[in-house]
Scaffold this motif. Structure first.
Motif, PDB file in Angstrom:
ATOM      1  N   LEU A 290      -1.960  -4.519  -6.692  1.00 26.10           N
ATOM      2  CA  LEU A 290      -0.737  -5.074  -6.106  1.00 26.10           C
ATOM      3  C   LEU A 290       0.420  -4.231  -6.631  1.00 26.10           C
ATOM      4  N   ALA A 291       1.144  -3.579  -5.710  1.00 22.77           N
ATOM      5  CA  ALA A 291       2.173  -2.633  -6.156  1.00 22.77           C
ATOM      6  C   ALA A 291       3.365  -2.611  -5.220  1.00 22.77           C
ATOM      7  N   ASP A 292       4.522  -2.321  -5.796  1.00 17.40           N
ATOM      8  CA  ASP A 292       5.714  -1.994  -4.997  1.00 17.40           C
ATOM      9  C   ASP A 292       5.688  -0.501  -4.758  1.00 17.40           C
ATOM     10  N   LEU A 293       5.749  -0.110  -3.510  1.00 20.90           N
ATOM     11  CA  LEU A 293       5.669   1.307  -3.160  1.00 20.90           C
ATOM     12  C   LEU A 293       6.940   1.724  -2.437  1.00 20.90           C
TER      13      LEU A 293
ATOM     14  N   LEU B 217      -4.927  -0.946   3.165  1.00 15.69           N
ATOM     15  CA  LEU B 217      -3.555  -1.302   2.802  1.00 15.69           C
ATOM     16  C   LEU B 217      -3.209  -2.642   3.434  1.00 15.69           C
ATOM     17  N   ILE B 218      -2.697  -3.568   2.623  1.00 18.05           N
ATOM     18  CA  ILE B 218      -2.338  -4.897   3.127  1.00 18.05           C
ATOM     19  C   ILE B 218      -0.911  -5.201   2.679  1.00 18.05           C
ATOM     20  N   PRO B 219       0.052  -5.203   3.600  1.00 20.31           N
ATOM     21  CA  PRO B 219       1.422  -5.566   3.214  1.00 20.31           C
ATOM     22  C   PRO B 219       1.499  -7.054   2.911  1.00 20.31           C
ATOM     23  N   THR B 220       2.265  -7.436   1.893  1.00 22.09           N
ATOM     24  CA  THR B 220       2.320  -8.845   1.498  1.00 22.09           C
ATOM     25  C   THR B 220       3.541  -9.568   2.063  1.00 22.09           C
ATOM     26  N   GLU B 221       4.597  -8.822   2.394  1.00 24.74           N
ATOM     27  CA  GLU B 221       5.840  -9.484   2.800  1.00 24.74           C
ATOM     28  C   GLU B 221       6.217  -9.182   4.246  1.00 24.74           C
ATOM     29  N   THR B 222       6.320  -7.911   4.589  1.00 22.09           N
ATOM     30  CA  THR B 222       6.741  -7.548   5.943  1.00 22.09           C
ATOM     31  C   THR B 222       5.629  -6.770   6.637  1.00 22.09           C
ATOM     32  N   ALA B 223       5.493  -7.013   7.935  1.00 21.95           N
ATOM     33  CA  ALA B 223       4.471  -6.306   8.716  1.00 21.95           C
ATOM     34  C   ALA B 223       4.844  -4.829   8.830  1.00 21.95           C
ATOM     35  N   LEU B 224       3.850  -3.985   8.798  1.00 25.63           N
ATOM     36  CA  LEU B 224       4.079  -2.551   8.940  1.00 25.63           C
ATOM     37  C   LEU B 224       3.516  -2.064  10.263  1.00 25.63           C
ATOM     38  N   SER B 225       4.204  -1.086  10.850  1.00 22.80           N
ATOM     39  CA  SER B 225       3.704  -0.483  12.091  1.00 22.80           C
ATOM     40  C   SER B 225       2.577   0.490  11.757  1.00 22.80           C
TER      41      SER B 225
ATOM     42  N   VAL C 210      14.640   2.937   1.948  1.00 17.85           N
ATOM     43  CA  VAL C 210      15.783   2.365   1.245  1.00 17.85           C
ATOM     44  C   VAL C 210      15.326   1.448   0.113  1.00 17.85           C
ATOM     45  N   LYS C 211      14.291   0.666   0.366  1.00 13.20           N
ATOM     46  CA  LYS C 211      13.798  -0.259  -0.662  1.00 13.20           C
ATOM     47  C   LYS C 211      12.273  -0.228  -0.692  1.00 13.20           C
ATOM     48  N   PRO C 212      11.707  -0.647  -1.815  1.00 13.66           N
ATOM     49  CA  PRO C 212      10.238  -0.629  -1.900  1.00 13.66           C
ATOM     50  C   PRO C 212       9.602  -1.755  -1.102  1.00 13.66           C
ATOM     51  N   LEU C 213       8.347  -1.549  -0.714  1.00  8.79           N
ATOM     52  CA  LEU C 213       7.556  -2.584  -0.051  1.00  8.79           C
ATOM     53  C   LEU C 213       6.413  -2.989  -0.965  1.00  8.79           C
ATOM     54  N   GLU C 214       6.077  -4.278  -0.963  1.00  7.89           N
ATOM     55  CA  GLU C 214       4.947  -4.743  -1.761  1.00  7.89           C
ATOM     56  C   GLU C 214       3.685  -4.671  -0.913  1.00  7.89           C
ATOM     57  N   LEU C 215       2.676  -3.985  -1.455  1.00  9.64           N
ATOM     58  CA  LEU C 215       1.403  -3.840  -0.761  1.00  9.64           C
ATOM     59  C   LEU C 215       0.256  -4.140  -1.702  1.00  9.64           C
ATOM     60  N   ILE C 216      -0.851  -4.597  -1.116  1.00  5.13           N
ATOM     61  CA  ILE C 216      -2.113  -4.646  -1.856  1.00  5.13           C
ATOM     62  C   ILE C 216      -2.921  -3.459  -1.366  1.00  5.13           C
TER      63      ILE C 216
ATOM     64  N   ARG D 147       4.913   0.859  -8.367  1.00  2.00           N
ATOM     65  CA  ARG D 147       5.129   0.018  -9.551  1.00  2.00           C
ATOM     66  C   ARG D 147       4.084  -1.084  -9.492  1.00  2.00           C
ATOM     67  N   VAL D 148       3.025  -0.910 -10.263  1.00  3.15           N
ATOM     68  CA  VAL D 148       1.864  -1.794 -10.174  1.00  3.15           C
ATOM     69  C   VAL D 148       2.123  -3.080 -10.955  1.00  3.15           C
ATOM     70  N   LYS D 149       1.857  -4.221 -10.302  1.00  2.00           N
ATOM     71  CA  LYS D 149       2.081  -5.529 -10.908  1.00  2.00           C
ATOM     72  C   LYS D 149       0.770  -6.168 -11.371  1.00  2.00           C
TER      73      LYS D 149
END
Length: 179
Positions: A100-103, A126-134, A109-115, A30-32
């Motif tokens: 900038l999108a919710d993927l 890929l750059i996560p905006t809210e939570t760090a990704l492994s 369970v829920k989408p993550l916001e990434l650039i 979902r692109v913002k």
């Protein structure tokens, strides 16, 4: 910038793979916002923002600052968005495009916001905006996205042929620009 979008007769050049990558991101997330950077000044609009309506629905707001163009998404209609930005992303002076999108991937369970930053040669960052990704989660996103891109490329053999068959999927008279 608006002239590039609406007055394109022929594409500047084809980067079929990059087009497929961007269209895939537009479809799976979902692109913002879409930010496009160019190598030199290309935007010659007034400093205030412009708004594009499709069938009287506001779909995107454009802000330009000579070398950068930012599309803020007001209504997330993917096919229309790709139709609008395609002539811009095919410009030879493109440096990179950031989305900038919710993927949300299958099983999440829920989408993550990434650039998602795609440079002119088609390399994706890929750059996560809210939570760090492994590293595992990054690999999973890249793999899912790559599979979707390959599906798209198999289904569309030749973009030029597609342009000849259906040159205007959204007629310009369905759009209105407020400057």
């Amino acid at each position: 910038m608006i002239q590039l979008i609406f007055e394109r007769k022929e594409p500047f050049h084809f980067s079929f793979d990059r087009d497929a990558q961007i269209e895939t991101i537009l479809k799976i997330g979902r692109v913002k916002q879409i930010s496009i950077d160019f190598l030199y000044d290309i935007c010659h609009q007034p400093d205030h923002s412009s708004q594009i309506y499709w069938r009287e629905v506001p779909i995107v707001q454009i802000n330009c600052s000579r070398e950068q163009c930012v599309f803020k998404i007001l209504c997330n209609t993917q096919d229309i968005l790709f139709r609008l930005i395609q002539p811009v992303i095919q410009h030879t002076s493109l440096r990179y495009i950031a989305l900038l999108a919710d993927l949300i991937l299958p099983g999440w369970v829920k989408p993550l916001e990434l650039i998602m930053v795609l440079n002119r040669v088609g390399k994706l960052f890929l750059i996560p905006t809210e939570t760090a990704l492994s590293q595992f989660e990054f690999a999973k996103i890249r793999k899912y996205w790559k599979i979707q891109v390959e599906k798209y490329l198999r289904s569309k053999n030749d973009l030029r042929l597609l342009d000849i068959i259906a040159p205007e999927s959204f007629p310009n008279n369905e759009f209105r620009v407020s400057i």
